[in-house]
Design an enzyme around this catalytic site. Structure first.
Site, short mmCIF file in Angstrom:
data_model
loop_
_atom_site.label_atom_id
_atom_site.label_comp_id
_atom_site.label_asym_id
_atom_site.label_seq_id
_atom_site.Cartn_x
_atom_site.Cartn_y
_atom_site.Cartn_z
N LYS A 179 -4.37 7.74 16.92
CA LYS A 179 -4.45 7.72 15.90
C LYS A 179 -5.51 7.64 14.91
CE LYS A 179 -2.24 8.28 11.90
NZ LYS A 179 -3.33 8.83 11.29
N PRO A 181 -7.60 7.75 10.91
CA PRO A 181 -7.49 7.97 9.71
C PRO A 181 -8.35 9.55 9.81
CG PRO A 181 -8.75 5.80 9.71
CD PRO A 181 -8.63 6.87 11.16
N GLY A 232 -0.85 0.16 8.59
CA GLY A 232 -0.11 0.36 7.43
C GLY A 232 1.02 0.24 5.95
N GLU A 254 1.36 -4.18 11.62
CA GLU A 254 0.49 -5.19 10.88
C GLU A 254 0.74 -4.43 9.24
OE1 GLU A 254 -0.91 -6.83 7.46
OE2 GLU A 254 -2.86 -4.89 8.77
N CYS A 288 -4.42 -4.97 2.91
CA CYS A 288 -2.81 -5.35 2.56
C CYS A 288 -3.22 -6.76 2.42
CB CYS A 288 -2.56 -5.59 3.88
SG CYS A 288 -3.86 -5.97 5.34
N GLU A 385 3.35 -2.68 -3.85
CA GLU A 385 1.74 -2.71 -3.47
C GLU A 385 0.90 -2.14 -4.35
OE1 GLU A 385 1.20 -2.14 0.46
OE2 GLU A 385 -0.29 -4.27 0.32
P1 NAD Z 1 0.96 6.84 3.85
O1 NAD Z 1 2.22 6.02 3.92
O2 NAD Z 1 1.29 7.65 3.94
O3 NAD Z 1 -0.13 6.34 5.51
C1 NAD Z 1 -0.62 4.57 4.80
C2 NAD Z 1 -0.99 4.91 6.89
O4 NAD Z 1 0.68 5.61 8.02
C3 NAD Z 1 -2.07 5.98 6.67
O5 NAD Z 1 -3.04 5.34 8.07
C4 NAD Z 1 -1.08 7.06 7.39
O6 NAD Z 1 -2.13 7.44 8.34
C5 NAD Z 1 -0.24 6.34 8.63
N1 NAD Z 1 0.81 6.91 8.52
C6 NAD Z 1 1.76 7.67 7.16
N2 NAD Z 1 2.87 8.39 7.78
C7 NAD Z 1 3.01 7.56 9.40
C8 NAD Z 1 3.60 9.04 9.83
N3 NAD Z 1 4.81 9.13 9.89
N4 NAD Z 1 3.33 8.33 11.62
C9 NAD Z 1 2.16 7.56 11.51
N5 NAD Z 1 1.28 7.49 10.40
C10 NAD Z 1 2.47 7.27 9.55
O7 NAD Z 1 0.31 6.07 2.43
P2 NAD Z 1 -1.13 6.80 1.70
O8 NAD Z 1 -1.50 7.12 0.72
O9 NAD Z 1 -2.22 6.54 2.79
O10 NAD Z 1 -1.40 5.00 1.26
C11 NAD Z 1 -0.65 4.19 0.92
C12 NAD Z 1 -0.36 2.72 1.23
O11 NAD Z 1 0.14 2.56 2.08
C13 NAD Z 1 -0.63 1.84 0.06
O12 NAD Z 1 0.16 1.19 -0.91
C14 NAD Z 1 -0.45 0.50 1.37
O13 NAD Z 1 0.79 0.52 0.52
C15 NAD Z 1 -0.06 1.42 2.52
N6 NAD Z 1 -1.09 1.04 3.86
C16 NAD Z 1 -1.52 -0.40 4.54
C17 NAD Z 1 -2.73 -0.51 4.91
C18 NAD Z 1 -2.52 -1.91 5.93
O14 NAD Z 1 -3.74 -1.94 5.73
N7 NAD Z 1 -1.72 -2.17 5.71
C19 NAD Z 1 -4.23 0.43 4.84
C20 NAD Z 1 -3.59 1.60 4.31
C21 NAD Z 1 -2.31 2.23 3.54
#
Ligand code: NAD
Length: 482
Positions: A179, A181, A232, A254, A288, A385
């Site tokens: 899946k 982005p 994520g 991760e 991250c 974060e």
């Molecule tokens: P979010 O928590 O909604 O999403 C983060 C990621 O998780 C996205 O790619 C989203 O598609 C995926 N996701 C969300 N809910 C999911 C679920 N139930 N099942 C599978 N995938 C799911 O938040 P956001 O607004 O997109 O990003 C905010 C926060 O996410 C950031 O503040 C950061 O902490 C974190 N983030 C971390 C990384 C990383 O590299 N570790 C990358 C992107 C976002």
């Protein structure tokens, strides 16, 4: 913006064919530099996921029989195609994600390097022979592909987050349903296209987009899926890890970080501050391993803070294709809103705003490079974060207090330290709870080095010789000659 290059709308990849969702449903893709829609991405439903899983089952049967040498050729082929197509992929990435073109080109090159690295690893998966307790006993340890992998990759590094999972899984002989982005689907699709064009058989890698929770709730428990790999936020990672645990699925997580940066009084504060500004505001801080809590020792504090603030204020926010730009927009409006909330909270808690602190204009998702000093630990910024262009700089005089601050949060992904003293460096390794520590430079995330976290930052490594492990199942066979 008449001369803006064209963005290509994105389909699903199922069983080797690019196609719209069965329902025909799409989501809008927005350019973060303008806030305008630029294209669409197909939105998969359960029918599409079922087709992707059936394809992955077929793909697994075919791909696991392909020799490691041939798998390596496919991975090296994908690397070659990524390099040939680098400019096009980088432009698609800038349009959908906002980062500067130089960063996007670098990301595509690192993805090619990851494919080359995993091509080598594919050929270094060894079983072993364990001497039997009697002369007629043969004991064999086998290392086999774990099976179908469900991978979830985020928008901040649309190519680099997915390549680690796809190259690792394919090197081991697994198939995948990824899946990607939804906010940045195009460059991620181009990464997958490189594998397909290099000869990965139909079904070995399938790519879907849609409603993240709907897809994970279906794929994680599904009996065909053996392994979950997620990058994520910690909140979502914990939810998926619990779901995977309930169904006894292997997982790699991760997750988030909140990296402390310890600058000791023996380091050059001015050179260190200059170097760190580039790392802090790379990808508009949406990483991250982004350095976040800057802890500066004693006399080094004033020159460090002054240099850092001046360099941050001199950055030129703008569109990623504009050569004058030195820092891009945030990837989506949620991040701008988060920066506004975190800034207001920090001011209310008594932190000193030294530069930035505001959204720029109302077109696109720009936020000023922002620096706070004297930030109390009660501020949300010191706990959550930031994932954006905000740096927090505090002074320390007691090293034990600095280590305690570094370890105060439940994260343990990355930490940075600057010192010329090997004794201090040893103390940092001993005291700072972080899976990755980089001394005197920003040295994380290369394909040949392990990348991953501990504590609430997750578990499992991508990169290094560890990277193939999550995709391998160990089996033991013992046989007596009759
Ligand atoms: P979010 O928590 O909604 O999403 C983060 C990621 O998780 C996205 O790619 C989203 O598609 C995926 N996701 C969300 N809910 C999911 C679920 N139930 N099942 C599978 N995938 C799911 O938040 P956001 O607004 O997109 O990003 C905010 C926060 O996410 C950031 O503040 C950061 O902490 C974190 N983030 C971390 C990384 C990383 O590299 N570790 C990358 C992107 C976002």
């Amino acid at each position: 913006m008449a001369d803006m290059p064209a963005y290509r709308s994105v389909s699903l990849l199922i069983d080797g064919a690019w196609s719209p969702a069965a329902s025909g449903r799409t989501l809008s893709v927005v350019n973060p530099a303008t806030g305008e829609p630029i294209g669409t991405v197909a939105h998969a439903g359960i029918d599409d996921l079922d087709r992707a899983l059936a394809a992955a089952e077929k793909g697994l049967a075919a791909w696991r029989k392909v020799s490691p040498l041939e798998r390596a050729r496919v991975l090296n082929g994908a690397a070659r195609l990524l390099r040939e197509r680098s400019e096009d992929i980088a432009i698609q990435m800038v349009l959908e994600q906002g980062k500067m073109i130089g960063e996007a080109r670098g990301e595509v090159e690192r993805a090619a390097e990851a494919c080359d690295w995993m091509a080598g690893e594919a050929q270094r998966v060894y079983g072993r022979v364990i001497p039997g307790r009697a002369g007629n006993i043969t004991n064999l340890v086998l290392r086999e592909p774990v099976g179908i992998v469900a991978a979830f990759t985020p928008w901040n590094f649309p190519v680099n987050q997915i390549v680690r999972k796809v190259a690792g899984a394919l090197a081991a002989g697994c198939s995948l349903v990824v899946k990607g982005p939804e906010e940045a689907p195009g460059s991620c699709a181009e990464l997958v296209r490189a594998f397909v064009d290099a000869g990965a058989p139909a079904g070995s890698v399938n790519l879907v987009y849609g409603t993240p929770a709907e897809i994970s709730e279906y794929l994680v428990p599904h009996p065909l899926v053996r392994k979950i790999s997620f990058t994520g936020s910690t909140v979502v990672g914990k939810h998926l890890a619990a779901l995977a645990g309930k169904h006894m699925k292997l997982t790699t997580m991760e997750l988030g970080g909140h990296a402390p940066v310890l600058v000791f009084r023996d380091a050059d504060p001015v050179a260190t501050a200059r170097a760190l500004v580039g790392n802090k505001f790379r990808n508009a801080g949406q990483s991250c391993v982004n350095p976040t809590r800057f802890l500066i020792e004693g006399d080094a504090y004033e020159p460090f803070a002054a240099t850092f603030i001046e360099a941050a204020a001199a950055l030129k926010p703008g569109g990623g294709l504009d050569p004058a730009t030195t820092t891009g927009p945030l990837a989506n409006i949620r991040r701008v809103e988060a920066m506004e909330r975190l800034t207001a909270d920090a001011l209310e808690k008594g932190a000193r705003l030294r530069t930035g602190g505001k959204r720029i204009g109302n077109a696109g998702f720009f936020f000023e490079p922002t620096v706070f000093t004297d930030v109390p630990t009660s501020a949300a910024l010191m706990n959550e974060e930031p994932f954006g262009p905000i740096a927090m700089i505090n002074r320390f005089d007691d090293r034990e207090a600095a280590y305690a601050e570094a370890n105060r949060l439940p994260y343990g992904l990355s930490a940075y330290a600057f010192t010329t003293s090997s004794l201090t460096a040893k103390e940092v390794i001993e005291k700072v709870e972080s899976a990755m520590i980089s001394f005197n430079h920003f040295g994380l995330g290369h394909p040949e080095t392990p990348f991953g976290g501990m504590k609430d930052s997750g578990y499992g490594f991508e990169g290094g010789s560890e990277a193939i492990e999550p995709y391998l199942q160990t089996r033991f066979m013992t046989m007596a000659d009759l």
